[in-house]
Design a protein around this motif. Structure first.
Motif, PDB file in Angstrom:
ATOM      1  N   ILE A  48      -1.812  34.623 -15.553  1.00 14.09           N
ATOM      2  CA  ILE A  48      -3.293  34.059 -16.265  1.00 14.09           C
ATOM      3  C   ILE A  48      -2.992  32.544 -16.561  1.00 14.09           C
ATOM      4  O   ILE A  48      -3.863  31.598 -16.132  1.00 14.09           O
ATOM      5  CB  ILE A  48      -3.867  35.024 -17.372  1.00 14.09           C
ATOM      6  N   ALA A  88      -7.590  21.872  -9.903  1.00 13.36           N
ATOM      7  CA  ALA A  88      -8.973  21.942  -9.247  1.00 13.36           C
ATOM      8  C   ALA A  88     -10.077  21.220 -10.152  1.00 13.36           C
ATOM      9  O   ALA A  88     -11.068  20.714  -9.589  1.00 13.36           O
ATOM     10  CB  ALA A  88      -9.423  23.338  -9.027  1.00 13.36           C
ATOM     11  N   LEU A  89      -9.984  21.451 -11.547  1.00 13.88           N
ATOM     12  CA  LEU A  89     -10.914  20.581 -12.096  1.00 13.88           C
ATOM     13  C   LEU A  89     -10.424  19.639 -12.960  1.00 13.88           C
ATOM     14  O   LEU A  89     -10.887  19.074 -14.162  1.00 13.88           O
ATOM     15  CB  LEU A  89     -11.199  21.785 -13.707  1.00 13.88           C
ATOM     16  N   ILE A 116       3.510  25.509  -7.580  1.00 15.22           N
ATOM     17  CA  ILE A 116       2.190  25.120  -7.338  1.00 15.22           C
ATOM     18  C   ILE A 116       1.615  24.341  -8.749  1.00 15.22           C
ATOM     19  O   ILE A 116       1.336  23.044  -8.883  1.00 15.22           O
ATOM     20  CB  ILE A 116       1.069  25.823  -6.966  1.00 15.22           C
ATOM     21  N   GLN A 155      -0.486  30.453 -15.950  1.00 14.86           N
ATOM     22  CA  GLN A 155      -0.350  29.663 -14.665  1.00 14.86           C
ATOM     23  C   GLN A 155      -1.626  29.362 -13.880  1.00 14.86           C
ATOM     24  O   GLN A 155      -2.031  28.378 -13.504  1.00 14.86           O
ATOM     25  CB  GLN A 155       0.495  30.708 -13.632  1.00 14.86           C
ATOM     26  N   GLY A 156      -2.547  30.503 -13.819  1.00 12.49           N
ATOM     27  CA  GLY A 156      -3.624  30.252 -12.972  1.00 12.49           C
ATOM     28  C   GLY A 156      -4.417  29.290 -13.601  1.00 12.49           C
ATOM     29  O   GLY A 156      -5.398  28.318 -13.096  1.00 12.49           O
ATOM     30  N   LEU A 157      -4.741  29.496 -14.999  1.00 12.83           N
ATOM     31  CA  LEU A 157      -5.386  28.488 -15.883  1.00 12.83           C
ATOM     32  C   LEU A 157      -4.986  26.822 -15.557  1.00 12.83           C
ATOM     33  O   LEU A 157      -5.905  26.074 -15.472  1.00 12.83           O
ATOM     34  CB  LEU A 157      -5.527  28.686 -17.235  1.00 12.83           C
ATOM     35  N   LEU A 178       1.433  20.554  -9.791  1.00 15.41           N
ATOM     36  CA  LEU A 178       0.384  19.800 -10.388  1.00 15.41           C
ATOM     37  C   LEU A 178       0.267  19.173 -11.731  1.00 15.41           C
ATOM     38  O   LEU A 178      -0.191  18.141 -12.147  1.00 15.41           O
ATOM     39  CB  LEU A 178      -0.882  21.102 -10.248  1.00 15.41           C
ATOM     40  N   ILE A 195      -3.394  25.674 -13.050  1.00 11.01           N
ATOM     41  CA  ILE A 195      -3.479  25.045 -11.870  1.00 11.01           C
ATOM     42  C   ILE A 195      -5.049  25.005 -11.754  1.00 11.01           C
ATOM     43  O   ILE A 195      -5.593  23.785 -11.205  1.00 11.01           O
ATOM     44  CB  ILE A 195      -3.170  26.406 -10.665  1.00 11.01           C
ATOM     45  N   LEU A 196      -6.008  25.580 -12.582  1.00 14.55           N
ATOM     46  CA  LEU A 196      -7.369  25.469 -12.548  1.00 14.55           C
ATOM     47  C   LEU A 196      -7.706  24.366 -13.249  1.00 14.55           C
ATOM     48  O   LEU A 196      -8.314  23.425 -12.591  1.00 14.55           O
ATOM     49  CB  LEU A 196      -8.074  26.670 -13.133  1.00 14.55           C
TER      50      LEU A 196
END
Lengths: 322, 380
Positions: B337, B348-349, B293, B339-341, B297, B343-344
């Protein structure tokens, strides 16, 4: 199966349903306002970690609960900023939060406590302890009702009672207050709410914050009520099961409780069915029982049994007309 | 994905904005490193040295990157069709069954180069099959594909545990995994190839499936931008109503797109199982489906972006493992972390910096030519 082992299952069903109820109701507020939230898992995890850490350091479980709620509200606000203010993809934002929570809890846990991502074991005032309801001891010997009252209803941790009280409260807020009416409206038709002069943004932010508070309760229950400390990845998919329960219950508060009880029950029996022979079915596999909540949700989503009708504006960022 | 803001030139859209998103993600990750009391710069240097500094590390980087190319492509194909396939993890896991089926049955009979095409076909088929049910339910019954694919990840996990502790486990063994594949079920490593250039890959599990991944990347490019099906998929993603109006079958497109996506995710098993572990074990994808993901992105859904993004994440995985040796406070979970950032910030942002960058760009351009209307972007 005798009464005591039956009560044993009922008891663990209630314990295992509690975090699901908190998390599913959290999702209910958020999704009813039109903000899809697959980050229940991550928020529960961060709350579990934060409350166990705070309780371990300060030795106070109430302080732990507060810190846990603050942490998950903070994560909720990230989700809110991404999906309300910046109109980002709500699913992507949820996925991101789940990852950040999964990594952050372990990194911070390791650095603060040095126990491989665990927090120190909680004891005494650092944990929620069982509450004995009045007369629990006195009625223990009454046949049938006695053990039910003293063994199941009494002797749970306070958060269990809070969770079950949250269900009628949510129903009341949703269907009997002005806020609830607006909350439901903004999830169905935000433009209409906007036309009425009510801020869509503010309503949705409030919903997202409530979601954070309730996931905070869910997480705190896991690490300071059910267990005595945080362990790595301790939510183990409960956030997704709560999401499944929410869908299964068609985004309605009272059915949410029953769906959570059902999934909690499946969880409770899955440990006990190992090697049990059932008539007709033969041997039940543990994996099948564990997968059952997910399978049931898929079947329900497929619309073969009942019909899931999500809030109409769910997942769609609201753009004011220019 | 909606794009309510003005259209920007390609170099900003595909170059500058992802870069800024990435930089911000790393800055926040750096803050976390600071929080645990280590130096972010030192951590970054250690990570880079671990991933690129020596041949074996580089081999590991490319090995991980191979996984992420497959799963990144899988997520990207679904994205183009307007579908969010969050089930890459489960599809890869089930795809492992396809690889294992070939390697276990024909491993002793046929050489690897005959088994490879079979394993590709079967891993694709198994992954596609696992994506078929959510796709069909989305197309025919309107159930949300994100939720169903999440559910299918868990169902896949239960199914595989069931199979691995039951049918697939060789008699007398305790470990929940299949027997080790015979020679025909093992893909050759690239150690020899790199030795020709004087590099020693050591124990790095880099194997021929990286070439399969690169071919898959070209295949996805051709599919999405150079075929009729790809045009239809993009139309569906851009506007399902337009697709319907043009007479395209939405059901067929959703199912086909998701099956290609699931198949690509399933092929990830080639690298992990046939290329490295030589047996099917519990939880072998190890989150690669989810990394896809972030990779998709960051690569903005284009193979030319996905391959570098996959290498970046391969670097993070390998460098992160090395980092954990030198800085025990920073375990491999740091990568989760980051990875999540990513994606964020990249997902999303993505609208956070776009208006600012767009406005800055318009201001610069204003002096030279007539602005083409900064705020005329369609509302969704």
């Amino acid at each position: 199966m005798d009464l005591s082992s039956l009560l044993d299952i009922v008891d663990s069903t209630i314990r295992l349903s509690t975090p699901l109820i908190f998390a599913a109701l959290a999702g209910l507020y958020s999704e009813r306002s039109g903000i899809f939230d697959i980050s229940l898992e991550g928020k529960m995890l961060i709350a579990a970690f934060a409350s166990a850490s705070a309780a371990a350091v300060w030795g106070s479980v109430v302080l732990g609960l507060c810190v846990g709620i603050l942490a998950s509200v903070a994560f909720s606000l990230i989700h809110g900023v991404a999906s309300i203010t910046y109109r980002g993809n709500q699913i992507v934002s949820g996925v991101a939060i789940n990852f950040i929570a999964a990594g952050l809890t372990i990194i911070l846990g390791q650095s603060w406590f040095g126990q491989g991502g665990r927090t120190p074991s909680l004891f005494g005032g650092g944990r929620f302890t069982a509450v004995d309801l009045p007369f629990a001891e006195a009625v223990r010997d009454v046949p049938v009702l006695g053990p039910i009252y003293s063994g199941v209803l009494s002797g749970q941790t306070p958060l269990v009672y809070v969770a079950f009280l949250m269900v009628p409260l949510t129903w009341w807020v949703l269907y009997r207050t002005r806020f609830g009416l607006r909350l439901r409206a903004v999830g169905e038709n935000p433009a209409a709410v906007d036309t009425a002069g009510i801020s869509v943004t503010f309503l949705r932010y409030r919903a997202v914050i409530i979601c954070g508070v309730l996931t905070g309760f869910a997480g705190a229950y896991l690490s300071t009520g059910q267990a005595a400390g945080f362990t790595r990845d301790m939510t183990a998919g409960k956030g997704y099961i709560a999401l499944a329960a929410l869908i299964f219950a068609n985004w309605k508060p009272v059915p949410v409780m029953f769906a959570c009880l059902l999934f909690g029950f499946l969880d409770a029996v899955s440990i006990r069915v190992q090697g049990v022979e059932l008539p007709l079915v033969g041997q039940v596999s543990v994996q099948f029982v564990q997968a059952l909540p997910y399978i049931l949700t898929v079947v329900l989503l497929a619309g073969f049994v009942g019909k899931a009708t999500p809030p109409k504006a769910g997942g769609v960022p609201y753009v004011k007309e220019r | 994905m909606s794009r309510p803001y003005a259209k920007l030139p390609a170099w900003i859209d595909y170059g500058l904005i992802p870069l800024i998103n990435l930089v911000v993600a790393f800055l926040v990750a750096g803050l976390v490193v600071l929080l645990v009391g280590e130096s972010p710069l030192e951590a970054a240097a250690l990570m880079l040295r671990g991933a690129f500094g020596y041949a074996e590390g580089f081999g590991f980087t490319l090995y991980y990157a191979t996984n992420f190319i497959f799963t990144g492509l899988a997520v990207a194909v679904a994205f183009h069709g307007g579908l969010f396939n969050i089930g890459g993890e489960g599809q890869a896991y089930v795809g492992g069954l396809g690889v294992a089926a070939v390697a276990l049955s024909l491993g002793a009979i046929l050489p690897w180069w005959l088994n490879l095409p079979l394993a590709i076909a079967l891993s694709f088929a198994f992954g596609a099959l696992w994506a078929f049910v959510p796709a069909y339910l989305q197309a025919k019954r309107g159930s949300h594909i994100v939720i169903t694919t999440i559910m299918f990840n868990f169902i896949a996990a239960s199914l595989m545990v069931y199979l691995l502790v039951g049918v697939l486990k060789p008699a007398g063994s305790m470990a929940p995994e299949t027997r080790t594949f015979d020679a025909g079920g093992q893909l050759p490593k690239l150690k020899g190839l790199f030795e020709l250039f004087g590099f020693n890959l050591g124990g790095a599990p880099l194997n021929v499936s990286i070439f399969v991944a690169l071919v898959a990347a070209v295949f996805v490019y051709v599919l999405i931008w150079r075929t009729r099906l790809g045009y239809e998929i993009r139309t569906l993603g851009f506007s399902p109503r337009a697709a319907r109006y043009a007479g395209m079958s939405e059901t067929r497109l959703i199912v086909v797109t998701m099956m290609i996506s699931g198949g690509l995710a399933g092929m990830m098993a080639l690298n992990a199982i046939m290329g490295d572990q030589y047996r099917l074990a519990i939880d072998f994808p190890q989150g690669a489906g989810f990394v896809g993901i972030a990779v998709a992105l960051m690569g903005r859904g284009h193979p030319a972006g996905i391959v570098p993004a996959a290498i970046l994440f391969g670097m993070l995985y390998q460098g992160g493992a090395e980092l954990a040796f030198d800085m025990p406070a920073i375990s491999r979970d740091m990568i989760v972390i980051i990875q999540g950032l990513v994606i964020l910030f990249a997902g999303a942002l993505e609208n956070m910096f776009r208006p600012g960058i767009g406005a800055a760009y318009q201001r610069v351009r204003f002096r030279t030519e007539e602005p083409a209307g900064a705020n005329v972007g369609e509302a969704r």
